[in-house]
Design a protein around this motif. Sequence first.
Motif, PDB file in Angstrom:
ATOM      1  N   VAL A 233       8.169  -5.874  -0.835  1.00 22.97           N
ATOM      2  CA  VAL A 233       7.681  -5.673  -2.193  1.00 22.97           C
ATOM      3  C   VAL A 233       7.659  -7.031  -2.899  1.00 22.97           C
ATOM      4  CG1 VAL A 233       7.987  -4.431  -4.366  1.00 22.97           C
ATOM      5  CG2 VAL A 233       8.769  -3.391  -2.220  1.00 22.97           C
ATOM      6  N   LEU A 234       6.477  -7.439  -3.351  1.00 21.89           N
ATOM      7  CA  LEU A 234       6.353  -8.686  -4.096  1.00 21.89           C
ATOM      8  C   LEU A 234       6.658  -8.420  -5.563  1.00 21.89           C
ATOM      9  CD1 LEU A 234       3.078 -10.159  -2.536  1.00 21.89           C
ATOM     10  CD2 LEU A 234       5.450 -10.316  -1.721  1.00 21.89           C
ATOM     11  N   THR A 235       7.547  -9.222  -6.124  1.00 21.86           N
ATOM     12  CA  THR A 235       8.008  -8.934  -7.471  1.00 21.86           C
ATOM     13  C   THR A 235       8.022 -10.192  -8.339  1.00 21.86           C
ATOM     14  OG1 THR A 235       9.793  -7.913  -8.758  1.00 21.86           O
ATOM     15  CG2 THR A 235      10.450  -9.262  -6.882  1.00 21.86           C
ATOM     16  N   GLY A 236       7.894  -9.980  -9.643  1.00 18.87           N
ATOM     17  CA  GLY A 236       7.941 -11.053 -10.622  1.00 18.87           C
ATOM     18  C   GLY A 236       7.978 -10.453 -12.015  1.00 18.87           C
ATOM     19  N   VAL A 237       8.132 -11.276 -13.003  1.00 18.44           N
ATOM     20  CA  VAL A 237       8.117 -10.799 -14.389  1.00 18.44           C
ATOM     21  C   VAL A 237       6.692 -10.443 -14.801  1.00 18.44           C
ATOM     22  CG1 VAL A 237       8.577 -11.437 -16.795  1.00 18.44           C
ATOM     23  CG2 VAL A 237      10.161 -12.141 -14.986  1.00 18.44           C
ATOM     24  N   ASP A 238       5.748 -11.302 -14.447  1.00 16.62           N
ATOM     25  CA  ASP A 238       4.321 -11.074 -14.718  1.00 16.62           C
ATOM     26  C   ASP A 238       3.569 -11.467 -13.451  1.00 16.62           C
ATOM     27  OD1 ASP A 238       1.851 -10.640 -15.947  1.00 16.62           O
ATOM     28  OD2 ASP A 238       1.801 -12.641 -16.845  1.00 16.62           O
ATOM     29  N   ALA A 239       3.713 -10.650 -12.409  1.00 14.22           N
ATOM     30  CA  ALA A 239       3.282 -11.037 -11.061  1.00 14.22           C
ATOM     31  C   ALA A 239       1.801 -11.373 -10.983  1.00 14.22           C
ATOM     32  CB  ALA A 239       3.626  -9.930 -10.069  1.00 14.22           C
ATOM     33  N   THR A 240       0.971 -10.692 -11.782  1.00 12.52           N
ATOM     34  CA  THR A 240      -0.462 -10.946 -11.690  1.00 12.52           C
ATOM     35  C   THR A 240      -0.864 -12.284 -12.312  1.00 12.52           C
ATOM     36  OG1 THR A 240      -0.562  -9.266 -13.448  1.00 12.52           O
ATOM     37  CG2 THR A 240      -1.515  -8.678 -11.341  1.00 12.52           C
ATOM     38  N   SER A 241       0.055 -12.982 -12.945  1.00 14.08           N
ATOM     39  CA  SER A 241      -0.234 -14.342 -13.408  1.00 14.08           C
ATOM     40  C   SER A 241       0.061 -15.363 -12.314  1.00 14.08           C
ATOM     41  CB  SER A 241       0.593 -14.672 -14.656  1.00 14.08           C
ATOM     42  OG  SER A 241       1.969 -14.824 -14.315  1.00 14.08           O
ATOM     43  N   TYR A 242       0.432 -14.884 -11.135  1.00 12.43           N
ATOM     44  CA  TYR A 242       0.833 -15.770 -10.035  1.00 12.43           C
ATOM     45  C   TYR A 242      -0.227 -16.844  -9.773  1.00 12.43           C
ATOM     46  CZ  TYR A 242       2.015 -17.624  -5.494  1.00 12.43           C
ATOM     47  OH  TYR A 242       2.321 -18.493  -4.478  1.00 12.43           O
TER      48      TYR A 242
ATOM     49  N   LEU B 203       3.177  -3.375   2.655  1.00  8.26           N
ATOM     50  CA  LEU B 203       3.293  -4.340   1.560  1.00  8.26           C
ATOM     51  C   LEU B 203       3.013  -3.636   0.245  1.00  8.26           C
ATOM     52  CD1 LEU B 203       3.645  -7.358   0.695  1.00  8.26           C
ATOM     53  CD2 LEU B 203       1.150  -7.537   0.818  1.00  8.26           C
ATOM     54  N   ARG B 204       3.873  -3.875  -0.738  1.00  5.04           N
ATOM     55  CA  ARG B 204       3.704  -3.306  -2.084  1.00  5.04           C
ATOM     56  C   ARG B 204       3.810  -4.391  -3.137  1.00  5.04           C
ATOM     57  NH1 ARG B 204       4.071   2.234  -1.803  1.00  5.04           N
ATOM     58  NH2 ARG B 204       5.365   3.110  -0.124  1.00  5.04           N
ATOM     59  N   LEU B 205       3.343  -4.057  -4.337  1.00  6.43           N
ATOM     60  CA  LEU B 205       3.565  -4.870  -5.524  1.00  6.43           C
ATOM     61  C   LEU B 205       4.482  -4.097  -6.450  1.00  6.43           C
ATOM     62  CD1 LEU B 205      -0.116  -6.003  -6.219  1.00  6.43           C
ATOM     63  CD2 LEU B 205       1.597  -7.116  -4.773  1.00  6.43           C
ATOM     64  N   SER B 206       5.381  -4.808  -7.129  1.00  6.53           N
ATOM     65  CA  SER B 206       6.342  -4.099  -7.978  1.00  6.53           C
ATOM     66  C   SER B 206       5.679  -3.548  -9.229  1.00  6.53           C
ATOM     67  CB  SER B 206       7.501  -5.022  -8.362  1.00  6.53           C
ATOM     68  OG  SER B 206       7.016  -6.149  -9.075  1.00  6.53           O
ATOM     69  N   SER B 207       4.883  -4.346  -9.913  1.00 11.94           N
ATOM     70  CA  SER B 207       4.217  -3.918 -11.147  1.00 11.94           C
ATOM     71  C   SER B 207       3.120  -4.917 -11.446  1.00 11.94           C
ATOM     72  CB  SER B 207       5.217  -3.864 -12.311  1.00 11.94           C
ATOM     73  OG  SER B 207       4.565  -3.487 -13.508  1.00 11.94           O
ATOM     74  N   ILE B 208       1.997  -4.450 -11.975  1.00 12.18           N
ATOM     75  CA  ILE B 208       0.917  -5.378 -12.271  1.00 12.18           C
ATOM     76  C   ILE B 208       0.353  -5.115 -13.663  1.00 12.18           C
ATOM     77  CG2 ILE B 208       0.283  -5.529  -9.834  1.00 12.18           C
ATOM     78  CD1 ILE B 208      -2.322  -4.002 -10.616  1.00 12.18           C
ATOM     79  N   ASP B 209      -0.258  -6.151 -14.212  1.00 13.45           N
ATOM     80  CA  ASP B 209      -1.046  -6.031 -15.426  1.00 13.45           C
ATOM     81  C   ASP B 209      -2.490  -5.875 -14.951  1.00 13.45           C
ATOM     82  OD1 ASP B 209      -2.062  -6.123 -17.971  1.00 13.45           O
ATOM     83  OD2 ASP B 209      -0.815  -7.815 -18.592  1.00 13.45           O
ATOM     84  N   SER B 210      -3.052  -4.691 -15.095  1.00 18.21           N
ATOM     85  CA  SER B 210      -4.340  -4.390 -14.464  1.00 18.21           C
ATOM     86  C   SER B 210      -5.455  -5.308 -14.934  1.00 18.21           C
ATOM     87  CB  SER B 210      -4.717  -2.931 -14.729  1.00 18.21           C
ATOM     88  OG  SER B 210      -4.809  -2.667 -16.123  1.00 18.21           O
ATOM     89  N   ILE B 211      -5.365  -5.840 -16.143  1.00 19.56           N
ATOM     90  CA  ILE B 211      -6.424  -6.692 -16.671  1.00 19.56           C
ATOM     91  C   ILE B 211      -6.504  -8.006 -15.903  1.00 19.56           C
ATOM     92  CG2 ILE B 211      -5.136  -7.993 -18.419  1.00 19.56           C
ATOM     93  CD1 ILE B 211      -8.504  -6.205 -18.993  1.00 19.56           C
ATOM     94  N   GLU B 212      -5.432  -8.351 -15.157  1.00 24.26           N
ATOM     95  CA  GLU B 212      -5.387  -9.597 -14.394  1.00 24.26           C
ATOM     96  C   GLU B 212      -5.646  -9.400 -12.905  1.00 24.26           C
ATOM     97  OE1 GLU B 212      -2.369 -12.574 -16.722  1.00 24.26           O
ATOM     98  OE2 GLU B 212      -1.434 -11.067 -15.458  1.00 24.26           O
ATOM     99  N   ALA B 213      -5.965  -8.182 -12.471  1.00 25.23           N
ATOM    100  CA  ALA B 213      -6.204  -7.938 -11.048  1.00 25.23           C
ATOM    101  C   ALA B 213      -7.399  -8.763 -10.566  1.00 25.23           C
ATOM    102  CB  ALA B 213      -6.445  -6.453 -10.817  1.00 25.23           C
ATOM    103  N   ASP B 214      -7.244  -9.457  -9.440  1.00 21.94           N
ATOM    104  CA  ASP B 214      -8.293 -10.349  -8.941  1.00 21.94           C
ATOM    105  C   ASP B 214      -9.043  -9.698  -7.779  1.00 21.94           C
ATOM    106  OD1 ASP B 214      -7.167 -11.788  -6.182  1.00 21.94           O
ATOM    107  OD2 ASP B 214      -5.564 -11.127  -7.538  1.00 21.94           O
ATOM    108  N   ARG B 215     -10.143 -10.309  -7.371  1.00 21.34           N
ATOM    109  CA  ARG B 215     -11.004  -9.707  -6.348  1.00 21.34           C
ATOM    110  C   ARG B 215     -10.304  -9.613  -5.003  1.00 21.34           C
ATOM    111  NH1 ARG B 215     -13.196 -13.279  -2.823  1.00 21.34           N
ATOM    112  NH2 ARG B 215     -13.107 -15.500  -3.346  1.00 21.34           N
ATOM    113  N   HIS B 216      -9.418 -10.559  -4.700  1.00 26.42           N
ATOM    114  CA  HIS B 216      -8.675 -10.486  -3.435  1.00 26.42           C
ATOM    115  C   HIS B 216      -7.777  -9.251  -3.411  1.00 26.42           C
ATOM    116  CE1 HIS B 216      -9.975 -14.416  -2.012  1.00 26.42           C
ATOM    117  NE2 HIS B 216      -9.644 -14.947  -3.187  1.00 26.42           N
ATOM    118  N   LEU B 217      -7.178  -8.940  -4.534  1.00 28.07           N
ATOM    119  CA  LEU B 217      -6.339  -7.748  -4.614  1.00 28.07           C
ATOM    120  C   LEU B 217      -7.177  -6.493  -4.425  1.00 28.07           C
ATOM    121  CD1 LEU B 217      -3.620  -6.444  -5.115  1.00 28.07           C
ATOM    122  CD2 LEU B 217      -4.004  -6.674  -7.572  1.00 28.07           C
TER     123      LEU B 217
END
Length: 424
Positions: free
Chosen positions: A187-196, A223-237
């Motif tokens: 599980v990939l995790t962060g405070v604001d993971a989609t800003s990675y 593979l999972r993501l812990s939480s995302i901000d959907s407005i930042e989802a990128d094309r690779h995701l």
Amino acid sequence: MSGVEVITLGCRLNTYESEVMRAEAEKAGLNNAVLVNTCAVTGEAVRQARSAIRRARRENPHARIIVTGCAAQTEKETFAEMPEVDAVLGNEEKLKSASYRALPDFGVSAEEKLRVNDIMSVRATAPQMIKHIDGHVRAFIQVQNGCDHRCTFCVIPYGRGNSRSVPMGAVVDQARKLTENGYREVVLTGVDATSYGADLPGEPTLGYLAKTLLKQVPEILRLRLSSIDSIEADRHLLDLIADEPRFMPHLHLSLQHGDDMILKRMKRRHMRSDAIRFCRDVRALRPDIAFGADMIAGFPTETEEMFENAASLAEECGLSSLHVFPYSPRPGTPAARMPQLDRSVIKERAARLRQRAEVLRSAHMDGMVDSHQTILVENNGFAHTDNFTLVAAPQLAPRTLAQVVITGHNGNHLEMKCLAAQAA
């Protein structure tokens, strides 16, 4: 007691960091100590931290108690003044062995207890390497820390600092180490993971990191993501969601509300229509995907109509689970200065939102009956399907991957019949 005990409160990132803390404290030779890794997301989280500290002192009267984490970073004096506490470390200091070698002796003043620096001065997240996640079947990997956004209700940026990313090579190395030690799910995790990646050379995205990880570490089965901000989802995701079976069909969304005016007052970066569109588009790519979300009830100025917009958003997005937060004013945040609702109204709306969530969860599980699923068994007699629905699996050993057919549910978890199992 002997050794180092760690009490972890809050998010998955804290869970990961607690393993780093344990390793660094032991490296420093710390013994007979309790480390309390706190959360500050709500006032209730801070209350729970104080309660955990008092309980730890009762159970370990002669141990050294060291408090750290987000609540310690944002309310350091509160914890330094507690007689049960021997030292307070900041979120940056807790990850360094030198912090544990330089701890003050027992009986010092509140000022001498403090080892908390300015988190906003931290510009990078040093890669950390751990061998396991104590008590967990799924492995968490920190890919990012901090947040550059300033939602009006949130104190976490002041506990975590600005956004900073872990280099991709370090994430790959950590994943290899964990899979070598038997972990099948990461599980990939962060405070604001989609800003990675915005602060890294080439500005790689979270989706690109996930693609690279699955290519470089084929031993990752899930593979999972812990939480995302959907407005930042990128094309690779989105590519992974559509085409990669090892990327699990479940996303937990940071939605927070469903009324446009409240979203503006929260200083969120999406509108109601953005959330609905995202869920619709992603479901078209992966029909079996399930969505969970965070939602706040009783935000300042929220009317009954605004609340209903939040509740109905859960239905329009087809959410299968909701993590409901009764609004809690955090000192120093803009929302704390807005006109507040009565606490009884906040609690009542939170309860109603949870009732809606129960209906949605039950409907989601109804749709899974008679389906064939893959599950990964946890340490507590339960398991999770690919879309992160809870399943009772008391007859299977932890870390087992099993093929099952869903036979029913009780409103809280699925029941199943095992067809085939692969032990760890």
